[in-house]
Design a protein around this motif. Sequence first.
Motif, mmCIF file in Angstrom:
data_model
loop_
_atom_site.group_PDB
_atom_site.id
_atom_site.type_symbol
_atom_site.label_atom_id
_atom_site.label_comp_id
_atom_site.label_asym_id
_atom_site.label_seq_id
_atom_site.Cartn_x
_atom_site.Cartn_y
_atom_site.Cartn_z
ATOM 1 N N ARG A 57 0.885 -1.101 0.108
ATOM 2 C CA ARG A 57 -0.134 -0.017 -0.008
ATOM 3 C C ARG A 57 0.941 1.275 0.058
ATOM 4 N NH1 ARG A 57 -5.308 0.621 0.487
ATOM 5 N NH2 ARG A 57 -5.531 -1.496 1.090
ATOM 6 N N VAL A 58 0.661 2.079 -0.944
ATOM 7 C CA VAL A 58 1.350 3.274 -0.985
ATOM 8 C C VAL A 58 0.812 4.461 -1.232
ATOM 9 C CG1 VAL A 58 3.338 1.977 -2.234
ATOM 10 C CG2 VAL A 58 1.524 3.005 -3.619
ATOM 11 N N ASP A 59 1.135 5.618 -1.145
ATOM 12 C CA ASP A 59 0.381 6.870 -1.052
ATOM 13 C C ASP A 59 -0.470 7.176 -2.630
ATOM 14 O OD1 ASP A 59 2.717 7.342 -2.643
ATOM 15 O OD2 ASP A 59 3.164 9.238 -1.669
ATOM 16 N N ASP A 60 0.243 6.724 -3.843
ATOM 17 C CA ASP A 60 -0.033 7.035 -4.848
ATOM 18 C C ASP A 60 0.455 5.851 -6.039
ATOM 19 O OD1 ASP A 60 -0.998 7.857 -7.593
ATOM 20 O OD2 ASP A 60 -0.887 9.772 -7.257
ATOM 21 N N ALA A 61 -0.458 4.757 -6.235
ATOM 22 C CA ALA A 61 -0.149 3.788 -6.712
ATOM 23 C C ALA A 61 0.437 4.130 -8.408
ATOM 24 C CB ALA A 61 -0.892 2.556 -6.856
ATOM 25 N N ALA A 62 -0.427 4.855 -8.655
ATOM 26 C CA ALA A 62 -0.246 5.446 -10.272
ATOM 27 C C ALA A 62 1.285 6.104 -10.389
ATOM 28 C CB ALA A 62 -1.244 6.167 -11.057
ATOM 29 N N ALA A 63 1.463 6.807 -9.522
ATOM 30 C CA ALA A 63 2.656 7.763 -9.527
ATOM 31 C C ALA A 63 3.903 6.733 -9.184
ATOM 32 C CB ALA A 63 2.627 8.752 -8.235
ATOM 33 N N TRP A 64 3.773 5.917 -8.115
ATOM 34 C CA TRP A 64 4.882 4.903 -8.127
ATOM 35 C C TRP A 64 5.167 3.953 -9.524
ATOM 36 C CZ3 TRP A 64 7.493 2.762 -3.612
ATOM 37 C CH2 TRP A 64 7.302 3.406 -2.401
ATOM 38 N N GLN A 65 4.122 3.605 -10.377
ATOM 39 C CA GLN A 65 4.350 2.976 -11.297
ATOM 40 C C GLN A 65 4.783 3.536 -12.409
ATOM 41 O OE1 GLN A 65 0.846 2.019 -14.055
ATOM 42 N NE2 GLN A 65 1.507 -0.193 -13.779
ATOM 43 N N ASP A 66 4.278 5.083 -12.650
ATOM 44 C CA ASP A 66 5.169 6.059 -13.569
ATOM 45 C C ASP A 66 6.657 6.166 -13.063
ATOM 46 O OD1 ASP A 66 4.811 8.048 -15.694
ATOM 47 O OD2 ASP A 66 5.672 9.394 -13.885
ATOM 48 N N ARG A 67 7.022 6.377 -11.787
ATOM 49 C CA ARG A 67 8.341 6.770 -11.441
ATOM 50 C C ARG A 67 9.203 5.577 -11.749
ATOM 51 N NH1 ARG A 67 7.391 8.200 -6.703
ATOM 52 N NH2 ARG A 67 8.185 6.539 -5.590
ATOM 53 N N LEU A 68 8.650 4.233 -11.353
ATOM 54 C CA LEU A 68 9.547 3.190 -11.757
ATOM 55 C C LEU A 68 9.622 2.796 -13.187
ATOM 56 C CD1 LEU A 68 7.966 0.580 -9.348
ATOM 57 C CD2 LEU A 68 10.215 1.446 -9.180
ATOM 58 N N ALA A 69 8.383 3.185 -14.023
ATOM 59 C CA ALA A 69 8.462 2.817 -15.433
ATOM 60 C C ALA A 69 9.625 3.848 -16.143
ATOM 61 C CB ALA A 69 7.194 3.122 -16.178
ATOM 62 N N ARG A 70 9.726 5.193 -15.661
ATOM 63 C CA ARG A 70 10.899 5.983 -16.140
ATOM 64 C C ARG A 70 12.197 5.341 -16.141
ATOM 65 N NH1 ARG A 70 8.388 10.863 -17.459
ATOM 66 N NH2 ARG A 70 6.204 11.134 -16.503
ATOM 67 N N HIS A 71 12.215 4.379 -15.264
ATOM 68 C CA HIS A 71 13.572 3.603 -15.118
ATOM 69 C C HIS A 71 13.465 2.297 -15.706
ATOM 70 C CE1 HIS A 71 15.625 6.520 -12.320
ATOM 71 N NE2 HIS A 71 14.329 6.579 -11.718
ATOM 72 N N HIS A 72 12.499 2.053 -16.369
ATOM 73 C CA HIS A 72 12.052 0.840 -17.280
ATOM 74 C C HIS A 72 12.110 -0.276 -16.326
ATOM 75 C CE1 HIS A 72 14.123 2.639 -21.073
ATOM 76 N NE2 HIS A 72 12.917 3.423 -20.838
ATOM 77 N N VAL A 73 11.170 -0.082 -15.232
ATOM 78 C CA VAL A 73 10.889 -1.033 -14.364
ATOM 79 C C VAL A 73 9.130 -1.008 -14.247
ATOM 80 C CG1 VAL A 73 10.977 -2.104 -11.967
ATOM 81 C CG2 VAL A 73 12.762 -0.778 -12.765
ATOM 82 N N TRP A 74 8.603 -2.381 -14.793
ATOM 83 C CA TRP A 74 7.205 -2.381 -14.702
ATOM 84 C C TRP A 74 6.641 -2.979 -13.726
ATOM 85 C CZ3 TRP A 74 4.414 0.728 -16.627
ATOM 86 C CH2 TRP A 74 2.989 0.244 -17.031
ATOM 87 N N SER A 75 5.517 -2.264 -13.142
ATOM 88 C CA SER A 75 4.809 -3.083 -11.870
ATOM 89 C C SER A 75 3.491 -3.024 -12.260
ATOM 90 C CB SER A 75 4.805 -2.159 -10.795
ATOM 91 O OG SER A 75 4.603 -0.724 -11.221
ATOM 92 N N ARG A 76 2.618 -3.629 -11.201
ATOM 93 C CA ARG A 76 1.087 -3.754 -11.457
ATOM 94 C C ARG A 76 0.261 -2.988 -10.561
ATOM 95 N NH1 ARG A 76 -1.684 -8.232 -13.489
ATOM 96 N NH2 ARG A 76 0.231 -8.450 -14.855
ATOM 97 N N ILE A 77 -0.598 -2.095 -11.172
ATOM 98 C CA ILE A 77 -1.493 -1.596 -10.221
ATOM 99 C C ILE A 77 -2.861 -1.929 -10.556
ATOM 100 C CG2 ILE A 77 0.025 0.455 -9.819
ATOM 101 C CD1 ILE A 77 -1.838 1.867 -12.171
ATOM 102 N N PHE A 78 -3.950 -1.484 -9.815
ATOM 103 C CA PHE A 78 -5.241 -2.173 -9.904
ATOM 104 C C PHE A 78 -6.257 -1.072 -10.079
ATOM 105 C CE2 PHE A 78 -2.418 -4.767 -7.576
ATOM 106 C CZ PHE A 78 -2.467 -5.898 -8.257
ATOM 107 N N PRO A 79 -7.234 -1.382 -11.055
ATOM 108 C CA PRO A 79 -8.417 -0.100 -11.395
ATOM 109 C C PRO A 79 -9.168 -0.069 -10.036
ATOM 110 C CG PRO A 79 -8.972 -2.327 -12.726
ATOM 111 C CD PRO A 79 -7.634 -2.374 -11.970
ATOM 112 N N TYR A 80 -9.448 -0.940 -9.246
ATOM 113 C CA TYR A 80 -10.306 -0.735 -8.280
ATOM 114 C C TYR A 80 -9.532 -0.186 -7.000
ATOM 115 C CZ TYR A 80 -7.693 -5.193 -7.201
ATOM 116 O OH TYR A 80 -6.951 -6.272 -7.036
ATOM 117 N N SER A 81 -8.320 0.309 -7.038
ATOM 118 C CA SER A 81 -7.555 0.966 -5.962
ATOM 119 C C SER A 81 -6.333 2.041 -6.400
ATOM 120 C CB SER A 81 -6.808 -0.151 -4.931
ATOM 121 O OG SER A 81 -5.889 0.503 -4.176
ATOM 122 N N GLN A 82 -6.510 3.092 -5.747
ATOM 123 C CA GLN A 82 -5.468 3.950 -6.101
ATOM 124 C C GLN A 82 -4.338 3.859 -5.157
ATOM 125 O OE1 GLN A 82 -7.336 7.785 -5.520
ATOM 126 N NE2 GLN A 82 -8.599 7.669 -7.270
#
Length: 298
Positions: A253-278
């Motif tokens: 559980r993080v403060d903003d899952a989409a922001a975490w995913q975006d930050r990781l992706a900018r370093h070419h690390v892909w993660s999973r987030i969910f449409p039912y949770s932010q």
Amino acid sequence: MARYGGERAGWLDLSTGINPDPYPLPALTAMDWTALPDRAAQGALVQAARDLWQVPEGDEVLAAPGASALIARLPALTAPGRVRIEAPTYNEHAASFAAHGWTVTAEGPAEARVLVHPNNPDGRLWTASEADAPLTVIDESFCDICPERSLVALATRPGVVVLKSFGKFWGLAGLRLGFAIAAPSTIARLSDMMGPWAVSGPALRVGALALRDTGWTEATRARLACDTARMDVLMTGRGAALEGGTDLFRLYRVDDAAAWQDRLARHHVWSRIFPYSQSLLRLGLPPEDGWTRLEAAL
């Protein structure tokens, strides 16, 4: 890659729960590729599965080209009705039942029930008493990290089907190999749906060897447990809170899952987030040479 750039080899894909250090492939023969899969090879694979998973006497094992191929056919075992699938969980079961005309519900009595054990993404473990529908699917795709919690003994009950995945724990998802364990009459119907020669010759050979390699299996469980602890320290040290998971993936559980995913992706690390949770973020484990990259991305 389309959004963030880079080539496939340069990305660290942590969006799955697949073992990043797969079972080492044996040398394959020309006949593995050129001959139709034979009955002896099929029997050897099934026997290896029976031995590893301690399949009850009287139950049958069906090998298939991936657990997904079985998931797509299971709803056809009986007439459509209500199927109970409690969220959050793996989406493919609900999609398959809905495609066969079933009504998907999260509670109440139903003609079918799906238990993902342990659950994806939160790692929930179910009990024998919850396998209470006339058709009960127990998806143990991730249960090889905790075999002592397996519910395979319930396959003796009429209407219970236990699914096993090869691609997750053994890390060879591209091989496409999965198993159904159930009463003979149920397996006979599923086998008819799958048709002859459903599993490729290479998959039969690799699967039989891997399922019998108990030394590799035990060492892998120990390594995954260590890597999971390492991941938890890394993530909680950066402000994430452990929400659940297994030794093949972790849910935070993080403060903003989409922001975490975006930050990781900018370093070419892909993660999973969910449409039912932010706030929920799921990470698989990196290979040994990926930890430094993950730490840098975080």
